[in-house]
Design a protein around this motif. Structure first.
Motif, PDB file in Angstrom:
ATOM      1  N   SER A   1       0.825  -1.210   0.000  1.00 18.92           N
ATOM      2  CA  SER A   1       0.000   0.000   0.000  1.00 18.92           C
ATOM      3  C   SER A   1       0.851   1.248   0.000  1.00 18.92           C
ATOM      4  CB  SER A   1      -0.925   0.018   1.217  1.00 18.92           C
ATOM      5  OG  SER A   1      -1.989  -0.865   1.047  1.00 18.92           O
ATOM      6  N   VAL A   2       1.889   1.273   0.814  1.00 17.62           N
ATOM      7  CA  VAL A   2       2.768   2.443   0.877  1.00 17.62           C
ATOM      8  C   VAL A   2       3.467   2.649  -0.463  1.00 17.62           C
ATOM      9  CG1 VAL A   2       4.882   3.335   1.931  1.00 17.62           C
ATOM     10  CG2 VAL A   2       3.110   2.326   3.367  1.00 17.62           C
ATOM     11  N   VAL A   3       3.985   1.583  -1.053  1.00 19.94           N
ATOM     12  CA  VAL A   3       4.686   1.689  -2.333  1.00 19.94           C
ATOM     13  C   VAL A   3       3.732   2.156  -3.437  1.00 19.94           C
ATOM     14  CG1 VAL A   3       5.857   0.356  -4.135  1.00 19.94           C
ATOM     15  CG2 VAL A   3       6.472   0.022  -1.739  1.00 19.94           C
ATOM     16  N   LEU A   4       2.557   1.561  -3.496  1.00 19.13           N
ATOM     17  CA  LEU A   4       1.602   1.946  -4.535  1.00 19.13           C
ATOM     18  C   LEU A   4       1.090   3.368  -4.337  1.00 19.13           C
ATOM     19  CD1 LEU A   4      -0.365  -1.401  -4.877  1.00 19.13           C
ATOM     20  CD2 LEU A   4       1.171  -0.386  -6.554  1.00 19.13           C
ATOM     21  N   ASP A   5       0.839   3.766  -3.098  1.00 18.44           N
ATOM     22  CA  ASP A   5       0.397   5.139  -2.846  1.00 18.44           C
ATOM     23  C   ASP A   5       1.477   6.148  -3.231  1.00 18.44           C
ATOM     24  OD1 ASP A   5      -2.100   4.404  -1.994  1.00 18.44           O
ATOM     25  OD2 ASP A   5      -1.558   4.371   0.129  1.00 18.44           O
ATOM     26  N   THR A   6       2.728   5.813  -2.955  1.00 20.59           N
ATOM     27  CA  THR A   6       3.829   6.685  -3.355  1.00 20.59           C
ATOM     28  C   THR A   6       3.885   6.811  -4.879  1.00 20.59           C
ATOM     29  OG1 THR A   6       5.076   6.045  -1.399  1.00 20.59           O
ATOM     30  CG2 THR A   6       6.315   7.046  -3.199  1.00 20.59           C
ATOM     31  N   LEU A   7       3.724   5.702  -5.556  1.00 18.99           N
ATOM     32  CA  LEU A   7       3.701   5.719  -7.017  1.00 18.99           C
ATOM     33  C   LEU A   7       2.538   6.564  -7.540  1.00 18.99           C
ATOM     34  CD1 LEU A   7       4.943   4.561  -9.636  1.00 18.99           C
ATOM     35  CD2 LEU A   7       3.318   2.676  -9.420  1.00 18.99           C
ATOM     36  N   TYR A   8       1.363   6.418  -6.911  1.00 25.37           N
ATOM     37  CA  TYR A   8       0.205   7.226  -7.316  1.00 25.37           C
ATOM     38  C   TYR A   8       0.483   8.718  -7.131  1.00 25.37           C
ATOM     39  CZ  TYR A   8      -2.449   2.840  -6.977  1.00 25.37           C
ATOM     40  OH  TYR A   8      -2.909   1.568  -7.107  1.00 25.37           O
ATOM     41  N   LEU A   9       1.132   9.073  -6.015  1.00 19.52           N
ATOM     42  CA  LEU A   9       1.437  10.485  -5.770  1.00 19.52           C
ATOM     43  C   LEU A   9       2.441  11.035  -6.770  1.00 19.52           C
ATOM     44  CD1 LEU A   9       1.551  10.721  -1.897  1.00 19.52           C
ATOM     45  CD2 LEU A   9      -0.101  11.763  -3.436  1.00 19.52           C
ATOM     46  N   VAL A  10       3.419  10.223  -7.143  1.00 20.61           N
ATOM     47  CA  VAL A  10       4.411  10.679  -8.118  1.00 20.61           C
ATOM     48  C   VAL A  10       3.755  10.885  -9.482  1.00 20.61           C
ATOM     49  CG1 VAL A  10       6.452   9.938  -9.426  1.00 20.61           C
ATOM     50  CG2 VAL A  10       6.396   9.680  -6.934  1.00 20.61           C
ATOM     51  N   VAL A  11       2.898   9.968  -9.860  1.00 23.14           N
ATOM     52  CA  VAL A  11       2.276  10.043 -11.189  1.00 23.14           C
ATOM     53  C   VAL A  11       1.168  11.089 -11.233  1.00 23.14           C
ATOM     54  CG1 VAL A  11       0.885   8.743 -12.852  1.00 23.14           C
ATOM     55  CG2 VAL A  11       2.866   7.672 -11.786  1.00 23.14           C
ATOM     56  N   ALA A  12       0.271  11.084 -10.241  1.00 21.53           N
ATOM     57  CA  ALA A  12      -0.909  11.940 -10.303  1.00 21.53           C
ATOM     58  C   ALA A  12      -0.854  13.120  -9.340  1.00 21.53           C
ATOM     59  CB  ALA A  12      -2.158  11.111 -10.019  1.00 21.53           C
ATOM     60  N   GLY A  13       0.216  13.268  -8.587  1.00 19.12           N
ATOM     61  CA  GLY A  13       0.307  14.330  -7.588  1.00 19.12           C
ATOM     62  C   GLY A  13       0.080  15.730  -8.110  1.00 19.12           C
ATOM     63  N   PRO A  14       0.801  16.155  -9.160  1.00 16.88           N
ATOM     64  CA  PRO A  14       0.601  17.528  -9.664  1.00 16.88           C
ATOM     65  C   PRO A  14      -0.838  17.792 -10.124  1.00 16.88           C
ATOM     66  CG  PRO A  14       2.630  16.595 -10.539  1.00 16.88           C
ATOM     67  CD  PRO A  14       1.921  15.489  -9.825  1.00 16.88           C
ATOM     68  N   GLN A  15      -1.449  16.826 -10.773  1.00 12.22           N
ATOM     69  CA  GLN A  15      -2.824  17.006 -11.225  1.00 12.22           C
ATOM     70  C   GLN A  15      -3.786  17.080 -10.038  1.00 12.22           C
ATOM     71  OE1 GLN A  15      -0.797  14.639 -12.476  1.00 12.22           O
ATOM     72  NE2 GLN A  15      -0.509  15.255 -14.593  1.00 12.22           N
ATOM     73  N   LEU A  16      -3.527  16.281  -9.012  1.00 13.59           N
ATOM     74  CA  LEU A  16      -4.381  16.321  -7.831  1.00 13.59           C
ATOM     75  C   LEU A  16      -4.253  17.642  -7.090  1.00 13.59           C
ATOM     76  CD1 LEU A  16      -3.897  12.701  -6.449  1.00 13.59           C
ATOM     77  CD2 LEU A  16      -5.916  13.650  -7.576  1.00 13.59           C
ATOM     78  N   LEU A  17      -3.038  18.173  -7.004  1.00  8.10           N
ATOM     79  CA  LEU A  17      -2.847  19.478  -6.367  1.00  8.10           C
ATOM     80  C   LEU A  17      -3.564  20.584  -7.136  1.00  8.10           C
ATOM     81  CD1 LEU A  17       0.877  19.414  -5.212  1.00  8.10           C
ATOM     82  CD2 LEU A  17      -1.175  19.470  -3.799  1.00  8.10           C
ATOM     83  N   ARG A  18      -3.459  20.550  -8.450  1.00  4.99           N
ATOM     84  CA  ARG A  18      -4.151  21.537  -9.277  1.00  4.99           C
ATOM     85  C   ARG A  18      -5.654  21.441  -9.083  1.00  4.99           C
ATOM     86  NH1 ARG A  18      -2.283  20.086 -14.486  1.00  4.99           N
ATOM     87  NH2 ARG A  18      -0.236  19.817 -13.610  1.00  4.99           N
ATOM     88  N   LEU A  19      -6.159  20.238  -9.043  1.00 11.62           N
ATOM     89  CA  LEU A  19      -7.586  20.022  -8.839  1.00 11.62           C
ATOM     90  C   LEU A  19      -8.023  20.504  -7.462  1.00 11.62           C
ATOM     91  CD1 LEU A  19     -10.174  18.748 -10.022  1.00 11.62           C
ATOM     92  CD2 LEU A  19      -9.496  16.628  -8.889  1.00 11.62           C
ATOM     93  N   ALA A  20      -7.218  20.236  -6.433  1.00 11.26           N
ATOM     94  CA  ALA A  20      -7.550  20.643  -5.069  1.00 11.26           C
ATOM     95  C   ALA A  20      -7.529  22.159  -4.908  1.00 11.26           C
ATOM     96  CB  ALA A  20      -6.586  19.999  -4.081  1.00 11.26           C
ATOM     97  N   ARG A  21      -6.644  22.822  -5.633  1.00 14.97           N
ATOM     98  CA  ARG A  21      -6.564  24.291  -5.549  1.00 14.97           C
ATOM     99  C   ARG A  21      -7.629  24.983  -6.372  1.00 14.97           C
ATOM    100  NH1 ARG A  21      -0.048  24.606  -6.164  1.00 14.97           N
ATOM    101  NH2 ARG A  21       0.425  23.926  -4.048  1.00 14.97           N
ATOM    102  N   GLY A  22      -8.311  24.237  -7.200  1.00 16.03           N
ATOM    103  CA  GLY A  22      -9.393  24.822  -7.997  1.00 16.03           C
ATOM    104  C   GLY A  22      -8.935  25.476  -9.275  1.00 16.03           C
ATOM    105  N   GLY A  23      -7.679  25.339  -9.619  1.00 13.96           N
ATOM    106  CA  GLY A  23      -7.176  25.952 -10.841  1.00 13.96           C
ATOM    107  C   GLY A  23      -7.406  25.046 -12.032  1.00 13.96           C
ATOM    108  N   ASN A  24      -7.385  25.632 -13.190  1.00 14.89           N
ATOM    109  CA  ASN A  24      -7.564  24.846 -14.403  1.00 14.89           C
ATOM    110  C   ASN A  24      -6.239  24.523 -15.066  1.00 14.89           C
ATOM    111  OD1 ASN A  24      -6.893  27.308 -15.402  1.00 14.89           O
ATOM    112  ND2 ASN A  24      -8.805  27.654 -16.512  1.00 14.89           N
ATOM    113  N   GLY A  25      -5.134  24.906 -14.433  1.00 14.97           N
ATOM    114  CA  GLY A  25      -3.813  24.559 -14.955  1.00 14.97           C
ATOM    115  C   GLY A  25      -3.268  25.532 -15.978  1.00 14.97           C
ATOM    116  N   GLN A  26      -4.005  26.607 -16.276  1.00 15.04           N
ATOM    117  CA  GLN A  26      -3.541  27.561 -17.280  1.00 15.04           C
ATOM    118  C   GLN A  26      -3.163  28.875 -16.580  1.00 15.04           C
ATOM    119  OE1 GLN A  26      -6.668  27.967 -20.075  1.00 15.04           O
ATOM    120  NE2 GLN A  26      -6.470  25.891 -20.838  1.00 15.04           N
ATOM    121  N   GLY A  27      -2.083  29.468 -17.045  1.00 23.54           N
ATOM    122  CA  GLY A  27      -1.715  30.782 -16.621  1.00 23.54           C
ATOM    123  C   GLY A  27      -1.098  30.886 -15.320  1.00 23.54           C
TER     124      GLY A  27
END
Length: 96
Positions: free
Chosen positions: A70-96
């Motif tokens: 679980s720890v290894v897979l969660d770490t992998l998920y954060l590395v792969v999807a982390g930036p997109q999840l942060l953008r989604l959590a902040r409410g930004g659309n990723g532009q500008g």
């Protein structure tokens, strides 16, 4: 005639049964899905594909392996999807 206390019908030889409580909040469900489920799924599939191995019947070892997965897979998920999840959590659309 009637007993007081918890139901403990050990006459069938199955022993005492306990039932865990189901997750009751969104946070508990999210933690269950993100933290526990990947390792349990990994452990189940590993045993299913590989078959029973005599040296790995210890329950504590299986739980430890599932937690580690679980720890290894969660770490992998954060590395792969982390930036997109942060953008989604902040409410930004990723532009500008």
């Amino acid at each position: 005639m009637y007993r007081r206390g918890p139901i403990d019908d050990n006459s069938s030889g199955r022993g005492r049964r306990t039932v865990g409580q189901a997750p009751s909040t969104v946070l508990q469900v999210a933690l269950l899905v993100l933290v526990v489920l990947p390792g349990v799924t990994y452990q189940f599939l590993r045993e299913r594909w590989r078959g029973p191995v005599p040296g790995q019947r210890d329950q504590a070892e299986r739980v430890l392996r599932a937690a580690t997965a679980s720890v290894v897979l969660d770490t992998l998920y954060l590395v792969v999807a982390g930036p997109q999840l942060l953008r989604l959590a902040r409410g930004g659309n990723g532009q500008g």
